[in-house]
Design a protein around this motif. Sequence first.
Motif, PDB file in Angstrom:
ATOM      1  N   ARG A  26      29.300  45.401  52.333  1.00 48.17           N
ATOM      2  CA  ARG A  26      28.348  46.291  51.676  1.00 48.17           C
ATOM      3  C   ARG A  26      28.851  46.807  50.337  1.00 48.17           C
ATOM      4  N   LEU A  27      30.168  47.031  50.208  1.00 41.81           N
ATOM      5  CA  LEU A  27      30.691  47.713  49.037  1.00 41.81           C
ATOM      6  C   LEU A  27      31.553  46.852  48.122  1.00 41.81           C
ATOM      7  N   ILE A  28      32.084  45.739  48.607  1.00 47.77           N
ATOM      8  CA  ILE A  28      33.088  45.024  47.810  1.00 47.77           C
ATOM      9  C   ILE A  28      32.493  44.388  46.561  1.00 47.77           C
ATOM     10  N   GLY A  29      31.208  44.089  46.566  1.00 44.19           N
ATOM     11  CA  GLY A  29      30.599  43.511  45.376  1.00 44.19           C
ATOM     12  C   GLY A  29      30.700  44.411  44.165  1.00 44.19           C
ATOM     13  N   SER A  30      30.498  45.714  44.356  1.00 44.55           N
ATOM     14  CA  SER A  30      30.587  46.642  43.230  1.00 44.55           C
ATOM     15  C   SER A  30      32.024  46.772  42.736  1.00 44.55           C
ATOM     16  N   LEU A  31      32.998  46.671  43.647  1.00 41.18           N
ATOM     17  CA  LEU A  31      34.397  46.670  43.215  1.00 41.18           C
ATOM     18  C   LEU A  31      34.688  45.443  42.355  1.00 41.18           C
ATOM     19  N   LEU A  32      34.242  44.278  42.804  1.00 42.58           N
ATOM     20  CA  LEU A  32      34.495  43.049  42.051  1.00 42.58           C
ATOM     21  C   LEU A  32      33.873  43.124  40.658  1.00 42.58           C
ATOM     22  N   ASP A  33      32.671  43.686  40.567  1.00 40.08           N
ATOM     23  CA  ASP A  33      32.040  43.860  39.256  1.00 40.08           C
ATOM     24  C   ASP A  33      32.857  44.797  38.380  1.00 40.08           C
ATOM     25  N   ALA A  34      33.363  45.887  38.975  1.00 40.94           N
ATOM     26  CA  ALA A  34      34.160  46.847  38.205  1.00 40.94           C
ATOM     27  C   ALA A  34      35.452  46.223  37.694  1.00 40.94           C
ATOM     28  N   LEU A  35      36.061  45.358  38.494  1.00 40.32           N
ATOM     29  CA  LEU A  35      37.284  44.687  38.049  1.00 40.32           C
ATOM     30  C   LEU A  35      36.977  43.625  36.990  1.00 40.32           C
ATOM     31  N   ARG A  36      35.914  42.905  37.181  1.00 39.23           N
ATOM     32  CA  ARG A  36      35.553  41.835  36.243  1.00 39.23           C
ATOM     33  C   ARG A  36      35.218  42.381  34.863  1.00 39.23           C
ATOM     34  N   THR A  37      34.722  43.607  34.785  1.00 42.00           N
ATOM     35  CA  THR A  37      34.301  44.177  33.507  1.00 42.00           C
ATOM     36  C   THR A  37      35.290  45.219  32.978  1.00 42.00           C
ATOM     37  N   GLN A  38      36.533  45.145  33.402  1.00 34.24           N
ATOM     38  CA  GLN A  38      37.553  46.040  32.864  1.00 34.24           C
ATOM     39  C   GLN A  38      37.726  45.837  31.358  1.00 34.24           C
ATOM     40  N   ASP A  39      38.148  46.889  30.666  1.00 31.32           N
ATOM     41  CA  ASP A  39      38.416  46.780  29.233  1.00 31.32           C
ATOM     42  C   ASP A  39      39.507  45.745  28.966  1.00 31.32           C
ATOM     43  N   ASP A  40      40.524  45.744  29.795  1.00 32.24           N
ATOM     44  CA  ASP A  40      41.618  44.757  29.716  1.00 32.24           C
ATOM     45  C   ASP A  40      41.479  43.846  30.927  1.00 32.24           C
ATOM     46  N   THR A  41      41.141  42.591  30.701  1.00 26.14           N
ATOM     47  CA  THR A  41      40.897  41.648  31.803  1.00 26.14           C
ATOM     48  C   THR A  41      42.051  40.678  32.024  1.00 26.14           C
ATOM     49  N   ASP A  42      43.187  40.939  31.392  1.00 24.89           N
ATOM     50  CA  ASP A  42      44.336  40.043  31.534  1.00 24.89           C
ATOM     51  C   ASP A  42      45.144  40.431  32.767  1.00 24.89           C
ATOM     52  N   PHE A  43      44.633  40.068  33.925  1.00 24.70           N
ATOM     53  CA  PHE A  43      45.320  40.310  35.192  1.00 24.70           C
ATOM     54  C   PHE A  43      44.747  39.335  36.209  1.00 24.70           C
ATOM     55  N   VAL A  60      33.748  37.449  48.220  1.00 28.71           N
ATOM     56  CA  VAL A  60      34.752  37.389  47.162  1.00 28.71           C
ATOM     57  C   VAL A  60      34.856  35.979  46.603  1.00 28.71           C
ATOM     58  N   ALA A  61      34.924  34.985  47.482  1.00 28.89           N
ATOM     59  CA  ALA A  61      35.039  33.592  47.046  1.00 28.89           C
ATOM     60  C   ALA A  61      33.843  33.184  46.187  1.00 28.89           C
ATOM     61  N   ASP A  62      32.652  33.616  46.575  1.00 30.68           N
ATOM     62  CA  ASP A  62      31.452  33.290  45.790  1.00 30.68           C
ATOM     63  C   ASP A  62      31.499  33.951  44.421  1.00 30.68           C
ATOM     64  N   HIS A  63      31.986  35.183  44.360  1.00 33.40           N
ATOM     65  CA  HIS A  63      32.094  35.907  43.096  1.00 33.40           C
ATOM     66  C   HIS A  63      33.092  35.200  42.170  1.00 33.40           C
ATOM     67  N   VAL A  64      34.210  34.787  42.713  1.00 31.55           N
ATOM     68  CA  VAL A  64      35.236  34.092  41.931  1.00 31.55           C
ATOM     69  C   VAL A  64      34.675  32.798  41.366  1.00 31.55           C
ATOM     70  N   ARG A  65      33.965  32.055  42.204  1.00 29.70           N
ATOM     71  CA  ARG A  65      33.400  30.776  41.764  1.00 29.70           C
ATOM     72  C   ARG A  65      32.292  30.972  40.724  1.00 29.70           C
ATOM     73  N   ARG A  66      31.459  31.984  40.937  1.00 29.48           N
ATOM     74  CA  ARG A  66      30.326  32.209  40.029  1.00 29.48           C
ATOM     75  C   ARG A  66      30.800  32.524  38.615  1.00 29.48           C
ATOM     76  N   TYR A  67      31.871  33.313  38.511  1.00 32.21           N
ATOM     77  CA  TYR A  67      32.325  33.746  37.192  1.00 32.21           C
ATOM     78  C   TYR A  67      33.561  32.992  36.697  1.00 32.21           C
ATOM     79  N   GLY A  68      34.036  32.038  37.459  1.00 33.00           N
ATOM     80  CA  GLY A  68      35.200  31.245  37.047  1.00 33.00           C
ATOM     81  C   GLY A  68      36.447  32.066  36.848  1.00 33.00           C
ATOM     82  N   LEU A  69      36.736  32.957  37.795  1.00 30.17           N
ATOM     83  CA  LEU A  69      37.838  33.908  37.647  1.00 30.17           C
ATOM     84  C   LEU A  69      39.138  33.369  38.244  1.00 30.17           C
ATOM     85  N   PRO A  70      40.282  33.756  37.683  1.00 28.90           N
ATOM     86  CA  PRO A  70      41.587  33.369  38.249  1.00 28.90           C
ATOM     87  C   PRO A  70      42.001  34.323  39.362  1.00 28.90           C
ATOM     88  N   TRP A  71      41.108  34.514  40.306  1.00 32.10           N
ATOM     89  CA  TRP A  71      41.324  35.430  41.414  1.00 32.10           C
ATOM     90  C   TRP A  71      41.402  34.639  42.709  1.00 32.10           C
TER      91      TRP A  71
END
Length: 266
Positions: A26-43, A60-71
């Motif tokens: 229910r809640l992890i999607g908003s966390l992933l969005d908050a991390l993805r849109t950090q001012d500094d994304t080098d992590f 989480v896996a779907d979010h990583v794949r959708r945005y091509g993240l190194p997570w």
Amino acid sequence: MSLPHPSDAGRRVRLGVIVPAWNEARLIGSLLDALRTQDDTDFTVVVCDNGSTDGTGQIVADHVRRYGLPWHVVVEHQKGTGAAADTAARAAIAAGCTHLARTDADCLPAADWTATVKRLFTETDDQFVGGLTLPRRDDIAVGPVRYRFLCAVNEFAIWCGRFLPENRGPQYRGPYVMVAGNNLAIASELYERVGGFPRKAIEDTHEDRDLTNAVRRVTDRYGLHRSMVVSMSVRRIQVWGLVRSLAWYAGHRYRPGAGSAVDVRP
């Protein structure tokens, strides 16, 4: 397990963000969005799925794949926030992260959270830092009056923690500071030196307090920094009430009765 190193290997702080998660669909999607849109994304991010049955890991896996993240998603079958956080931490260290920041799956880090963590490690002598944890406004209805009240309660808890017997003694190299597991960061070398998060369940111990006191036994290079801000769910207070919730966080001075869940999910 081997994970790729974060980008920009020349930086002094190669940050890994670790997130233990259990049944947080229910809640992890908003966390992933908050991390993805950090001012500094080098992590890099390592989410540890602690045996969820609601599809948390897949979200989480779907979010990583959708945005091509190194997570990355890792799995820990041993029940316990401490066990899951430690598994994520060690995966991030193995990937070459020199510093770790932890938050929880029901939280929202401020937009400058990772930038602030890096700045604290480069501009201060601290090797272990905690920040300010505020109540979320968007989870369970928190109006302006209740918000201010809960912020005041948090300040009271920060002040009171230093007086608990388990947080005092000559074995510590500095005063107690309340460092919440949903908003802390630590140098990887220090994390390994003190043994990391205890691999136990929340019913057994508060893994964030145990890590704080382990750090205090070996160094005085730690501190609470209010510029490092995370907002957290107030669902435990909603379910248990304020007094019982505070007693729980104060060393399990309240425990729910037999058959009642410690892991609160609305």
